[in-house]
Design an enzyme around this catalytic site. Structure first.
Site, PDB file in Angstrom:
ATOM      1  CB  SER A   1       3.865  11.087   4.143  1.00 52.00           C
ATOM      2  OG  SER A   1       2.810  10.802   5.045  1.00 52.00           O
TER       3      SER A   1
ATOM      4  CB  VAL B   1       1.567  -0.132   3.906  1.00 53.80           C
ATOM      5  CG1 VAL B   1       1.216  -1.256   4.875  1.00 53.80           C
ATOM      6  CG2 VAL B   1       1.022   1.197   4.427  1.00 53.80           C
TER       7      VAL B   1
ATOM      8  CG  ASP C   1      -8.783  10.305   5.670  1.00 51.91           C
ATOM      9  OD1 ASP C   1      -9.595  10.706   4.811  1.00 51.91           O
ATOM     10  OD2 ASP C   1      -7.605  10.000   5.404  1.00 51.91           O
TER      11      ASP C   1
ATOM     12  CE  LYS D   1       0.585   5.332   7.614  1.00 53.79           C
ATOM     13  NZ  LYS D   1      -0.805   5.674   7.899  1.00 53.79           N
TER      14      LYS D   1
ATOM     15  N   GLY E   1       0.507   5.590   0.784  1.00 53.56           N
ATOM     16  CA  GLY E   1      -0.274   6.764   1.150  1.00 53.56           C
ATOM     17  C   GLY E   1       0.477   8.016   0.755  1.00 53.56           C
TER      18      GLY E   1
ATOM     19  N   GLY F   1       0.823  -1.207   0.000  1.00 55.47           N
ATOM     20  CA  GLY F   1       0.000   0.000   0.000  1.00 55.47           C
ATOM     21  C   GLY F   1       0.851   1.248   0.000  1.00 55.47           C
TER      22      GLY F   1
HETATM   23  N1  LIG Z   1      -2.242  -3.172   8.190  1.00 57.09           N
HETATM   24  C1  LIG Z   1      -2.366  -3.172   6.890  1.00 57.09           C
HETATM   25  N2  LIG Z   1      -2.490  -4.338   6.229  1.00 57.09           N
HETATM   26  C2  LIG Z   1      -2.620  -4.366   4.885  1.00 57.09           C
HETATM   27  N3  LIG Z   1      -2.640  -3.265   4.103  1.00 57.09           N
HETATM   28  C3  LIG Z   1      -2.505  -2.093   4.708  1.00 57.09           C
HETATM   29  C4  LIG Z   1      -2.359  -1.977   6.111  1.00 57.09           C
HETATM   30  N4  LIG Z   1      -2.267  -0.681   6.432  1.00 57.09           N
HETATM   31  C5  LIG Z   1      -2.360  -0.013   5.274  1.00 57.09           C
HETATM   32  N5  LIG Z   1      -2.511  -0.842   4.229  1.00 57.09           N
HETATM   33  C6  LIG Z   1      -2.649  -0.459   2.806  1.00 57.09           C
HETATM   34  O1  LIG Z   1      -1.829   0.665   2.557  1.00 57.09           O
HETATM   35  C7  LIG Z   1      -2.621   1.770   2.093  1.00 57.09           C
HETATM   36  C8  LIG Z   1      -2.040   3.087   2.607  1.00 57.09           C
HETATM   37  O2  LIG Z   1      -1.955   3.040   4.020  1.00 57.09           O
HETATM   38  P1  LIG Z   1      -2.381   4.255   4.942  1.00 57.09           P
HETATM   39  O3  LIG Z   1      -3.763   4.627   4.553  1.00 57.09           O
HETATM   40  O4  LIG Z   1      -2.178   3.916   6.356  1.00 57.09           O
HETATM   41  O5  LIG Z   1      -1.337   5.345   4.512  1.00 57.09           O
HETATM   42  P2  LIG Z   1      -1.591   6.906   4.526  1.00 57.09           P
HETATM   43  O6  LIG Z   1      -0.371   7.615   4.066  1.00 57.09           O
HETATM   44  O7  LIG Z   1      -2.065   7.275   5.882  1.00 57.09           O
HETATM   45  O8  LIG Z   1      -2.750   6.947   3.450  1.00 57.09           O
HETATM   46  P3  LIG Z   1      -3.788   8.077   3.116  1.00 57.09           P
HETATM   47  O9  LIG Z   1      -3.114   8.863   2.067  1.00 57.09           O
HETATM   48  O10 LIG Z   1      -4.988   7.359   2.594  1.00 57.09           O
HETATM   49  O11 LIG Z   1      -4.076   8.807   4.377  1.00 57.09           O
HETATM   50  C9  LIG Z   1      -4.016   1.469   2.598  1.00 57.09           C
HETATM   51  O12 LIG Z   1      -4.994   2.081   1.798  1.00 57.09           O
HETATM   52  C10 LIG Z   1      -4.082  -0.044   2.506  1.00 57.09           C
HETATM   53  O13 LIG Z   1      -4.419  -0.460   1.214  1.00 57.09           O
END
Ligand SMILES: Nc1ncnc2c1ncn2[C@@H]1O[C@H](COP(=O)(O)OP(=O)(O)OP(=O)(O)O)[C@@H](O)[C@H]1O
Length: 623
Positions: free
Chosen positions: A27, A30, A139, A45, A25, A23
């Site tokens: 910044s 994952v 969110d 993450k 995001g 995954g």
């Molecule tokens: N524990 C997990 N297990 C599996 N996949 C995960 C997990 N945590 C996050 N992901 C995947 O990684 C992606 C991005 O993670 P996350 O949303 O925490 O990052 P972010 O930078 O906070 O994203 P956003 O830009 O949406 O706020 C998630 O949409 C999901 O698909």
């Protein structure tokens, strides 16, 4: 920054093996990973602290929240630690990924209702728990609903969650602006009175639509347009025709969440009792229905990334503009699409500084716009300002939503209402403007003569009548005959009052506001409708010009380099102008709302006053 609640998860990066990316995001990236000493598969993450826009406090809050809160439907953090320039957050691995990823891979048009009910039930329990513990998630969206291989549902990503306890007052409304525009509640966008946990209920409603259709409402539009549509249009909802496969109870719950007035939205606790959740099943049902046959998360993620890269490369070549870039962010399902109101304000400030707009007015202008759909009775029966706004957006009063107490009875599903709603909402603003262009000839003398003359209201304050009748208040502003010229530098500054009508360089004329300009309420109230119409008219003219250029291009088959560069240049100028107009439109609507509120307050005070006076004279009479 090291936390490890149970102490058994190591806080040294050497104790983990990072496998594939699952995954991404704004910044963070994952990874699926192995915790070597415990021999457990986890998700890590990894936040690049240098790239991260959030300050460390925000990140610390996210981690602390994830560690301290404990609910089966919330993604918990095992531990976190820093590793060189990055922060690692270790969480349970949710092997099926996010609902957004699942939809993209296998359910592009959304899930079936029992699946949606089961997913939403889990999410709602998490939200209720968060709210009970004084947190707003901020969110809630399909990208943050994670599912494991057994079908367990967990709400993730506290990157933007906020603790109400921080203020020492649980009821205190937040004033910071975070989130992702499509899921963002109107009050969060408006920033008038702050917002509270009800913002999550709006996002929950949007998420319900996202799970039902495979995408969030307005998701094809750039952030500014999403903002305007959320503020001006009727709230999105399930459509009578298109969404026949969904039950009335689902429509009810969506409508209950997507009420613009946050006070009228139900609490999460209350929603949990809604009959819709009788459709919810257990996690095995989720595993059986949507996870069966899904490939490994890492593989799916790689394929999606590849597809998106190809799509973006194609798209980039066709549309290199900012709007499309922001669209790409949306499609990646991340919050980089987060909307920064401060940025908008700065844009607006730039417009003020750089643009001297000279506009004039005469009575014809108002007349020209009274019966835009050739149905003047319908339009003029209503508040002219809102009628005009509505004529583009079909917003506000047409679609009423009841408060939390009437959840079971709120949705009028009669075909007539639903049909009306779908045909209205089926038109986007561009189409509505085109409709106007096709249907309104503002130069038509018959059209002009059929309308009443304009009279300017010079009264410095709102009259008792105005206070008591919303419709009358606006009607009066259009009830005059003086012809004046006025000029603006920046927003709303009247600099040159004159007595003769004058047409602005772009051929647009607007009404004169008179000496009542000294009164903020009077001035803004008088200017706003005009400004709004100018913006709308500009947009129409621009679109028509674009259309004509395209037609000429097609007819002449003129594809020489010169013609292309001229057209590109036009496109660039037009999209700049369009962005500025959207900022202005946003301000116009915001100020209009403020004025409406002020007038309403005044009306209430006057009523109280009258009541007190009555009581006083009763007492005097007795004596
Ligand atoms: N524990 C997990 N297990 C599996 N996949 C995960 C997990 N945590 C996050 N992901 C995947 O990684 C992606 C991005 O993670 P996350 O949303 O925490 O990052 P972010 O930078 O906070 O994203 P956003 O830009 O949406 O706020 C998630 O949409 C999901 O698909």
């Amino acid at each position: 920054m090291e936390y490890s609640p149970k102490k058994n998860f190591p806080v040294d990066p050497k104790d983990y093996t990072l496998y594939e990316e699952v995954g991404q995001g704004v910044s963070a990236t994952v990874y699926r990973a192995l915790c070597i000493p415990l021999n457990i598969i986890v998700a890590i993450k990894v936040l690049d602290l240098e790239k991260c826009n959030n300050d460390l406090d925000v990140i610390r809050r996210e981690v602390q929240t994830m560690i301290l809160l404990d609910h089966p439907n919330l993604l918990k953090a095992h531990c976190s630690f820093t590793a060189s320039r990055s922060l690692w957050i270790v969480t349970p691995y949710m092997a099926a990924g996010s609902c957004l990823h699942i939809m993209k891979s296998a359910h592009p048009d959304g899930f079936e209702q029992p699946v949606i009910a089961t997913l939403l039930h889990g999410v709602l329990k998490a939200i209720a728990y968060l709210h009970a513990h004084g947190h707003i998630h901020r969110d809630v969206k399909a990208g943050n609903i994670l599912v494991d291989t057994k079908g367990a549902v967990k709400l993730a990503d506290f990157g933007v969650s906020a603790s109400l306890f921080e203020t020492g007052n649980r009821q205190h409304a937040r004033k910071t602006f975070v989130g992702t525009p499509c899921w963002m509640a109107p009050e969060v966008m408006q920033q008038l009175h702050g917002y509270d946990f009800k913002a999550d209920i709006w996002s929950f409603g949007i998420t319900a639509l996202e799970l039902a259709h495979g995408h969030a409402p307005f998701s094809k539009y750039p952030p500014m347009k999403v903002l305007l549509m959320t503020l001006q249009n009727a709230p999105p909802g399930l459509d009578y025709e298109r969404d026949k496969r969904f039950s009335k109870s689902f429509k009810e719950i969506v409508a209950a969440c997507l009420v613009k007035d946050p006070k009228k939205r139900p609490t999460a606790e209350k929603l949990l009792k809604h009959r819709f959740f009788k459709h919810a099943h257990n996690k095995e049902f989720i595993a059986r229905t949507i996870l069966d046959g899904l490939s490994l998360l890492g593989d799916r993620f790689r394929m999606l990334k590849q597809k998106e890269a190809e799509f973006f490369a194609q798209n980039e070549a066709m549309h290199g503009d900012k709007d499309h870039l922001s669209q790409q962010e949306y499609m990646r399902g991340i919050s980089a699409w987060n909307f920064d109101l401060e940025d908008l304000k700065r844009q607006a400030a730039l417009i003020e500084d750089d643009d001297g707009i000279t506009i004039a007015e005469n009575q014809d202008w108002s007349c020209k716009h009274r019966g835009e759909f050739g149905n003047s009775a319908d339009v003029t029966d209503r508040d002219p300002i809102n009628a005009r706004v509505d004529s583009f957006n079909f917003s506000r009063s047409e679609w009423k939503h009841s408060g939390p107490d009437e959840i079971e009875e709120i949705v009028d599903l009669s075909p007539s209402v639903q049909g009306k709603q779908s045909s209205y909402s089926g038109l986007d603003n561009l189409e509505k403007r085109r409709y106007l262009l096709r249907n309104v000839n503002s130069e038509d003398p018959k059209f002009l003569s059929s309308l009443p003359p304009l009279k300017v209201d010079h009264s410095p304050s709102v009259s008792a009548d105005e206070g008591s009748d919303h419709l009358t208040r606006h009607q009066k502003r259009y009830d005059g005959s003086s012809l004046h010229e006025t000029a603006y530098k920046g927003r709303f500054k009247v600099t040159v009052p004159e007595s003769s009508p004058k047409v602005a360089p772009n051929g647009i004329t607007i009404p004169y506001f008179g000496e009542s300009a000294n009164s903020i309420v009077g001035t803004s109230a008088s200017i706003l409708p005009s400004l709004h119409c100018i913006l709308q008219q500009n947009a129409m003219q621009r679109e028509e010009t674009m259309r004509l250029v395209e037609v000429v291009d097609q007819i002449t088959g003129n594809h020489t380099e010169l013609a292309e560069s001229v057209t590109n240049n036009k496109h660039m100028q037009i999209s700049l102008a369009s962005a500025r107009e959207r900022v202005l439109e946003y301000h116009v609507v915001g100020i209009q709302n403020k004025i409406d509120k002020l007038v309403e307050e005044l009306r209430i005070q006057k009523m109280k006053n009258a009541k007190l006076e009555g009581q006083l004279s009763a007492v005097v009479d007795k004596e």
